[in-house]
Write a protein that holds these residues in place. Structure first.
Motif, PDB file in Angstrom:
ATOM      1  N   ASN A   1       0.813  -1.222   0.000  1.00  0.00           N
ATOM      2  CA  ASN A   1       0.000   0.000   0.000  1.00  0.00           C
ATOM      3  C   ASN A   1       0.843   1.267   0.000  1.00  0.00           C
ATOM      4  N   ILE A   2       0.195   2.374  -0.328  1.00  0.00           N
ATOM      5  CA  ILE A   2       0.845   3.681  -0.428  1.00  0.00           C
ATOM      6  C   ILE A   2       1.634   3.996   0.855  1.00  0.00           C
ATOM      7  N   ASP A   3       2.816   4.553   0.684  1.00  0.00           N
ATOM      8  CA  ASP A   3       3.711   4.848   1.799  1.00  0.00           C
ATOM      9  C   ASP A   3       3.465   6.281   2.291  1.00  0.00           C
ATOM     10  N   PRO A   4       3.006   6.447   3.525  1.00  0.00           N
ATOM     11  CA  PRO A   4       2.668   7.796   4.029  1.00  0.00           C
ATOM     12  C   PRO A   4       3.858   8.761   3.984  1.00  0.00           C
ATOM     13  N   GLU A   5       5.061   8.263   4.173  1.00  0.00           N
ATOM     14  CA  GLU A   5       6.238   9.150   4.107  1.00  0.00           C
ATOM     15  C   GLU A   5       6.399   9.697   2.687  1.00  0.00           C
ATOM     16  N   ALA A   6       6.129   8.864   1.714  1.00  0.00           N
ATOM     17  CA  ALA A   6       6.223   9.293   0.322  1.00  0.00           C
ATOM     18  C   ALA A   6       5.133  10.312  -0.009  1.00  0.00           C
ATOM     19  N   ILE A   7       3.979  10.156   0.631  1.00  0.00           N
ATOM     20  CA  ILE A   7       2.900  11.144   0.421  1.00  0.00           C
ATOM     21  C   ILE A   7       3.390  12.518   0.874  1.00  0.00           C
ATOM     22  N   LYS A   8       3.985  12.553   2.069  1.00  0.00           N
ATOM     23  CA  LYS A   8       4.460  13.836   2.621  1.00  0.00           C
ATOM     24  C   LYS A   8       5.391  14.544   1.642  1.00  0.00           C
ATOM     25  N   LYS A   9       6.294  13.764   1.061  1.00  0.00           N
ATOM     26  CA  LYS A   9       7.283  14.362   0.152  1.00  0.00           C
ATOM     27  C   LYS A   9       6.648  14.891  -1.129  1.00  0.00           C
ATOM     28  N   ALA A  10       5.482  14.359  -1.480  1.00  0.00           N
ATOM     29  CA  ALA A  10       4.882  14.731  -2.770  1.00  0.00           C
ATOM     30  C   ALA A  10       3.967  15.949  -2.678  1.00  0.00           C
TER      31      ALA A  10
END
Ligand SMILES: *Cc1c(COP(=O)(O)O)cnc(C)c1O
Length: 385
Positions: free
Chosen positions: A123-132
């Motif tokens: 599933n989608i990685d919340p840390e990667a969401i933050k960076k985007a």
């Protein structure tokens, strides 16, 4: 070697035989009533589904894809007072999903931003969401892939901090839980699919949106019926996207069994785990304690020789499949999307994922047979390289 048997990837006959009496009785009432589009059967199912999910409202639509599109369009109207998002509006999502996830974002006018996944949960990685996140980000569209919840605590926190909406893609996770709460009730809206192979599957296409917002529910109801606020007077560019009575009738019957069927799948998953866990070359699906996985798909990761294993399973009559061989950011249709980072976990997982048959009434002997084939394969390919 075990005697060869055939185990299809999916066999819906078995469930139908179990439900036959109930289903046929319900279908007869549809024939008698001759009320096919929306109507009492759909309203009743919407009520039952809202009750089951613990959502204030649900809206039945023509497919899971439409559920995503209409939820997003409703949010554009509600939050932006615009019919569609702009192409500069960004919605962050996972590249490891079915096509419809990203397609819906574009259909609603926005641009998908693909971020990497967590390779254990898929599933989608919340840390990667933050960076985007940029000043153009308007929302997050997590997918509860294969029936396992995305990391909703972290996703909700990011969304709150940046005033973003969340639309959950719950197409594979009807009845799934995250910390005891039903998936599809965390965001502004949850979009469900009743495609026949899904956890709660109809006998044709169908979908549902769950929401606690009265305003959003009203907008979506208008959108599903040609944007008409009152009859023969369109307020928005709408859709012909209504759930039909036959699907609603069947779904009402199946809703009563969905927890039971999900738990049957969970038992199958446990059996697979027991008979496959000693094989070092594969990773079994991961299920955090605070989640209830619905196992719409049972997906293992095979580090080496996946295509040989797939072929070996097929040769021995087992219908294994790959969900999904090509991540969304590699598809021509989504060339307009933005990507955040290298998406390396996504690409590794896409090259390793392999889904085994899992459905209510898959037999014990079949599970053992499949496990045996896999064990035999690795006995003949013992090395890790
Ligand atoms: C099935 C599915 C959809 C689309 O649902 P349809 O009812 O087929 O339109 C969307 N997202 C995911 C993750 C799915 O598995």
């Amino acid at each position: 070697m075990a005697k060869k048997i055939k185990v299809p990837f999916l066999d819906l006959q078995r469930e139908y035989i179990f439900l036959k009496k109930d289903i046929e009785k319900k279908l007869k009432t549809c024939l008698k009533e001759q009320r096919w589009i929306l109507g009492a059967k759909v309203e009743q199912f919407e009520k039952e589904a809202a009750n089951f999910l613990g959502a204030k409202y649900t809206i039945g639509v023509a497919s899971g894809t439409d559920a995503l599109i209409l939820a997003l369009r409703g949010l554009a109207i509600q939050r932006r007072q615009k019919e569609y998002f702009d192409s500069k509006d960004e919605i962050i999502t996972t590249p490891f999903s079915f096509v419809a996830t990203a397609e819906a974002i574009i259909r609603a006018g926005a641009t998908p931003v693909f971020v990497d996944i967590d390779s254990h949960t898929f599933n989608i990685d919340p840390e990667a969401i933050k960076k985007a996140i940029t000043e153009n980000t308007v929302g997050i569209l997590p997918v509860h892939l294969y029936g396992l919840a995305a990391d909703m605590t972290k996703i909700l926190k990011v969304a709150q901090e940046h005033n973003l909406f969340i639309v959950e893609d719950v197409a594979q996770a009807f009845g799934g839980l995250y910390q005891g709460k039903k998936l599809g009730t965390f965001g502004s809206a949850g979009a469900f699919s009743f495609y026949p192979s899904k956890n709660l599957g109809g006998y044709g296409d169908g979908g549902l949106i769950a929401t606690d917002s009265n305003e959003l529910m009203e907008k979506i109801k208008i959108l599903r019926d040609h944007g008409q606020k009152t009859q023969y007077n369109a307020e928005y560019i709408g859709y012909n996207s209504r759930l039909d009575a036959i699907q609603a009738a069947i779904l009402s019957v199946k809703l009563r069994y969905v927890n039971r069927f999900n738990s049957l799948k969970r038992k199958i998953a446990q059996k697979y785990a027991r008979s496959l866990r000693s094989i070092q070359q594969i990773h079994l699906p991961y299920e955090p304690q605070y989640c209830l996985h619905t196992y719409n798909l049972y997906t293992i990761k095979v580090a080496h020789r996946r295509s040989e294993l797939l072929q070996f399973l097929h040769q021995h009559g087992v219908g294994a499949r790959i969900y999904y061989p090509l991540p969304l950011h590699k598809m021509k249709a989504f060339g307009c999307a933005r990507t955040q980072g290298r998406l390396s976990a996504t690409e590794v997982v896409a090259s390793r994922a392999l889904s085994l048959p899992i459905y209510s009434f898959l037999k014990e002997t079949e599970i053992h047979y499949i496990a045996k084939i896999i064990n035999n394969f690795f006995r003949h390919h013992p090395s890790n390289t």
